[in-house]
Write a protein that holds these residues in place. Sequence first.
Motif, PDB file in Angstrom:
ATOM      1  N   ASP A 154       0.845  -1.189   0.000  1.00  9.90           N
ATOM      2  CA  ASP A 154       0.000   0.000   0.000  1.00  9.90           C
ATOM      3  C   ASP A 154       0.887   1.247   0.000  1.00  9.90           C
ATOM      4  OD1 ASP A 154      -1.769   2.056   0.443  1.00  9.90           O
ATOM      5  OD2 ASP A 154      -2.855   1.047   2.055  1.00  9.90           O
ATOM      6  N   PRO A 155       0.777   2.106  -1.035  1.00 13.15           N
ATOM      7  CA  PRO A 155       1.615   3.313  -1.090  1.00 13.15           C
ATOM      8  C   PRO A 155       1.469   4.206   0.136  1.00 13.15           C
ATOM      9  CG  PRO A 155       0.491   2.940  -3.183  1.00 13.15           C
ATOM     10  CD  PRO A 155      -0.097   1.982  -2.195  1.00 13.15           C
ATOM     11  N   LYS A 156       0.286   4.175   0.768  1.00 14.09           N
ATOM     12  CA  LYS A 156       0.069   5.007   1.952  1.00 14.09           C
ATOM     13  C   LYS A 156       0.975   4.571   3.099  1.00 14.09           C
ATOM     14  CE  LYS A 156      -4.771   6.070   0.872  1.00 14.09           C
ATOM     15  NZ  LYS A 156      -6.183   5.923   1.317  1.00 14.09           N
ATOM     16  N   LEU A 157       1.257   3.260   3.183  1.00 19.06           N
ATOM     17  CA  LEU A 157       2.142   2.777   4.236  1.00 19.06           C
ATOM     18  C   LEU A 157       3.568   3.272   3.999  1.00 19.06           C
ATOM     19  CD1 LEU A 157       0.952  -0.923   4.713  1.00 19.06           C
ATOM     20  CD2 LEU A 157       0.540   1.026   6.210  1.00 19.06           C
ATOM     21  N   ILE A 158       4.022   3.174   2.768  1.00 16.41           N
ATOM     22  CA  ILE A 158       5.367   3.650   2.437  1.00 16.41           C
ATOM     23  C   ILE A 158       5.458   5.150   2.693  1.00 16.41           C
ATOM     24  CG2 ILE A 158       7.067   3.933   0.600  1.00 16.41           C
ATOM     25  CD1 ILE A 158       6.775   1.081   1.566  1.00 16.41           C
ATOM     26  N   ALA A 159       4.386   5.875   2.384  1.00 18.17           N
ATOM     27  CA  ALA A 159       4.382   7.330   2.583  1.00 18.17           C
ATOM     28  C   ALA A 159       4.500   7.697   4.051  1.00 18.17           C
ATOM     29  CB  ALA A 159       3.108   7.940   1.989  1.00 18.17           C
ATOM     30  N   ALA A 160       4.140   6.763   4.936  1.00 18.00           N
ATOM     31  CA  ALA A 160       4.211   7.030   6.373  1.00 18.00           C
ATOM     32  C   ALA A 160       5.638   6.989   6.890  1.00 18.00           C
ATOM     33  CB  ALA A 160       3.352   6.019   7.138  1.00 18.00           C
ATOM     34  N   LEU A 161       6.554   6.464   6.082  1.00 17.10           N
ATOM     35  CA  LEU A 161       7.956   6.396   6.496  1.00 17.10           C
ATOM     36  C   LEU A 161       8.622   7.758   6.334  1.00 17.10           C
ATOM     37  CD1 LEU A 161       9.078   3.062   4.773  1.00 17.10           C
ATOM     38  CD2 LEU A 161       8.251   3.370   7.116  1.00 17.10           C
ATOM     39  N   SER A 162       9.549   8.040   7.211  1.00 18.17           N
ATOM     40  CA  SER A 162      10.350   9.256   7.052  1.00 18.17           C
ATOM     41  C   SER A 162      11.335   9.054   5.901  1.00 18.17           C
ATOM     42  CB  SER A 162      11.123   9.555   8.339  1.00 18.17           C
ATOM     43  OG  SER A 162      12.123   8.567   8.551  1.00 18.17           O
ATOM     44  N   ASP A 163      11.939  10.141   5.437  1.00 20.03           N
ATOM     45  CA  ASP A 163      12.914  10.030   4.346  1.00 20.03           C
ATOM     46  C   ASP A 163      14.051   9.097   4.729  1.00 20.03           C
ATOM     47  OD1 ASP A 163      11.420  11.764   2.827  1.00 20.03           O
ATOM     48  OD2 ASP A 163      12.633  13.537   3.289  1.00 20.03           O
ATOM     49  N   ARG A 164      14.522   9.218   5.964  1.00 17.40           N
ATOM     50  CA  ARG A 164      15.619   8.371   6.415  1.00 17.40           C
ATOM     51  C   ARG A 164      15.191   6.910   6.479  1.00 17.40           C
ATOM     52  NH1 ARG A 164      20.709   8.938   5.915  1.00 17.40           N
ATOM     53  NH2 ARG A 164      21.038  10.740   7.281  1.00 17.40           N
ATOM     54  N   GLU A 165      13.967   6.659   6.937  1.00 10.56           N
ATOM     55  CA  GLU A 165      13.471   5.288   7.010  1.00 10.56           C
ATOM     56  C   GLU A 165      13.354   4.685   5.613  1.00 10.56           C
ATOM     57  OE1 GLU A 165      10.902   5.862  11.154  1.00 10.56           O
ATOM     58  OE2 GLU A 165       9.910   5.986   9.193  1.00 10.56           O
ATOM     59  N   ARG A 166      12.940   5.494   4.639  1.00 10.59           N
ATOM     60  CA  ARG A 166      12.874   5.000   3.261  1.00 10.59           C
ATOM     61  C   ARG A 166      14.273   4.647   2.761  1.00 10.59           C
ATOM     62  NH1 ARG A 166       8.476   6.339  -0.231  1.00 10.59           N
ATOM     63  NH2 ARG A 166       9.982   6.741  -1.890  1.00 10.59           N
ATOM     64  N   GLU A 167      15.253   5.460   3.099  1.00 12.64           N
ATOM     65  CA  GLU A 167      16.634   5.175   2.697  1.00 12.64           C
ATOM     66  C   GLU A 167      17.107   3.861   3.291  1.00 12.64           C
ATOM     67  OE1 GLU A 167      18.804   9.487   2.040  1.00 12.64           O
ATOM     68  OE2 GLU A 167      18.603   8.740   4.094  1.00 12.64           O
ATOM     69  N   VAL A 168      16.786   3.654   4.564  1.00 10.41           N
ATOM     70  CA  VAL A 168      17.181   2.414   5.225  1.00 10.41           C
ATOM     71  C   VAL A 168      16.467   1.227   4.593  1.00 10.41           C
ATOM     72  CG1 VAL A 168      17.103   1.125   7.405  1.00 10.41           C
ATOM     73  CG2 VAL A 168      17.782   3.541   7.403  1.00 10.41           C
ATOM     74  N   LEU A 169      15.186   1.375   4.272  1.00  6.69           N
ATOM     75  CA  LEU A 169      14.427   0.297   3.644  1.00  6.69           C
ATOM     76  C   LEU A 169      15.029  -0.069   2.288  1.00  6.69           C
ATOM     77  CD1 LEU A 169      12.032  -1.646   3.572  1.00  6.69           C
ATOM     78  CD2 LEU A 169      10.620   0.225   2.676  1.00  6.69           C
ATOM     79  N   VAL A 170      15.431   0.925   1.525  1.00  2.92           N
ATOM     80  CA  VAL A 170      16.081   0.670   0.238  1.00  2.92           C
ATOM     81  C   VAL A 170      17.376  -0.119   0.446  1.00  2.92           C
ATOM     82  CG1 VAL A 170      17.285   1.741  -1.706  1.00  2.92           C
ATOM     83  CG2 VAL A 170      15.068   2.631  -0.982  1.00  2.92           C
ATOM     84  N   CYS A 171      18.153   0.282   1.425  1.00  2.00           N
ATOM     85  CA  CYS A 171      19.420  -0.413   1.705  1.00  2.00           C
ATOM     86  C   CYS A 171      19.180  -1.862   2.110  1.00  2.00           C
ATOM     87  CB  CYS A 171      20.194   0.316   2.802  1.00  2.00           C
ATOM     88  SG  CYS A 171      20.885   1.904   2.298  1.00  2.00           S
ATOM     89  N   VAL A 172      18.174  -2.091   2.939  1.00  2.00           N
ATOM     90  CA  VAL A 172      17.842  -3.462   3.327  1.00  2.00           C
ATOM     91  C   VAL A 172      17.410  -4.248   2.094  1.00  2.00           C
ATOM     92  CG1 VAL A 172      16.249  -4.905   4.657  1.00  2.00           C
ATOM     93  CG2 VAL A 172      17.238  -2.868   5.701  1.00  2.00           C
ATOM     94  N   GLY A 173      16.612  -3.611   1.237  1.00  2.00           N
ATOM     95  CA  GLY A 173      16.172  -4.255   0.010  1.00  2.00           C
ATOM     96  C   GLY A 173      17.311  -4.601  -0.919  1.00  2.00           C
ATOM     97  N   GLN A 174      18.388  -3.859  -0.841  1.00  2.00           N
ATOM     98  CA  GLN A 174      19.572  -4.132  -1.658  1.00  2.00           C
ATOM     99  C   GLN A 174      20.464  -5.209  -1.041  1.00  2.00           C
ATOM    100  OE1 GLN A 174      21.059  -0.123  -1.762  1.00  2.00           O
ATOM    101  NE2 GLN A 174      20.095   0.334  -3.738  1.00  2.00           N
ATOM    102  N   GLY A 175      20.071  -5.695   0.125  1.00  2.00           N
ATOM    103  CA  GLY A 175      20.811  -6.784   0.759  1.00  2.00           C
ATOM    104  C   GLY A 175      21.963  -6.346   1.625  1.00  2.00           C
ATOM    105  N   LEU A 176      21.969  -5.080   2.056  1.00  2.00           N
ATOM    106  CA  LEU A 176      23.065  -4.594   2.889  1.00  2.00           C
ATOM    107  C   LEU A 176      22.854  -4.994   4.346  1.00  2.00           C
ATOM    108  CD1 LEU A 176      23.576  -0.964   1.497  1.00  2.00           C
ATOM    109  CD2 LEU A 176      24.593  -3.106   0.714  1.00  2.00           C
TER     110      LEU A 176
END
Length: 225
Positions: A154-176
């Motif tokens: 749900d895009p609304k859930l992702i929108a609830a994340l802060s910019d920093r949290e989105r950055e961290v989520l991307v990094c986790v998604g990249q396998g870091l």
Amino acid sequence: MTADHPIRLLLADDQEMVRVGFRMVLDAQPDMTVVGEAGDGAEAVRLTAELHPDIVLMDIRMPRMDGLEATRTIIEADPAVRVLVLTTFDLDEYVHAALRAGAGGFLLKDAGPAELLAGIRAVSSGDAVVAPSATRRLLERFLPHDSAAQAPTDPKLIAALSDREREVLVCVGQGLTNTEIAGKLFLAETTVKTHIGHILTKLGLRDRVQMVITAYDAGLVRPGR
């Protein structure tokens, strides 16, 4: 876990020699004990209900009931049980589905004893991702062909994340790993762990494996990126 309260393990693999090898390594650890062995998925389901292990080491390709169906059945019955999928080096086509079924992560069958033990202890302490780079390769390989099984985030859930949290989520998604994320974003590792906790709570996710899947489903991470 400690020697007084060891990690209780159930081994599920149709090859007896594989189970024997794992048991020799695991039972030699003061903080681990193998409480049972299963030769197929159906037996793994039965023994999990009977023995209540903390972690099931689950092979995928087994007779009667494969590891995918067994994983789904076990976690539906008792979400507290952690399942670690065992896969071959070339990454089973079923592992991605097993992760979606609720498995906490996976180990490569040819992992050395040190990696196996570290992975089990990590999962026992709440860190689901055993081999983040391998998780990334797995999802890059199978997500593009698994669109029918995806449940878009749900895009609304992702929108609830802060910019920093989105950055961290991307990094986790990249396998870091947490250490790699800390270095990339110039954060303390404890701060990374705090952000991950917030992400799990906000998105209603179980663990880091689900974070990886969510990052792909939401389009934050693409294969090859």
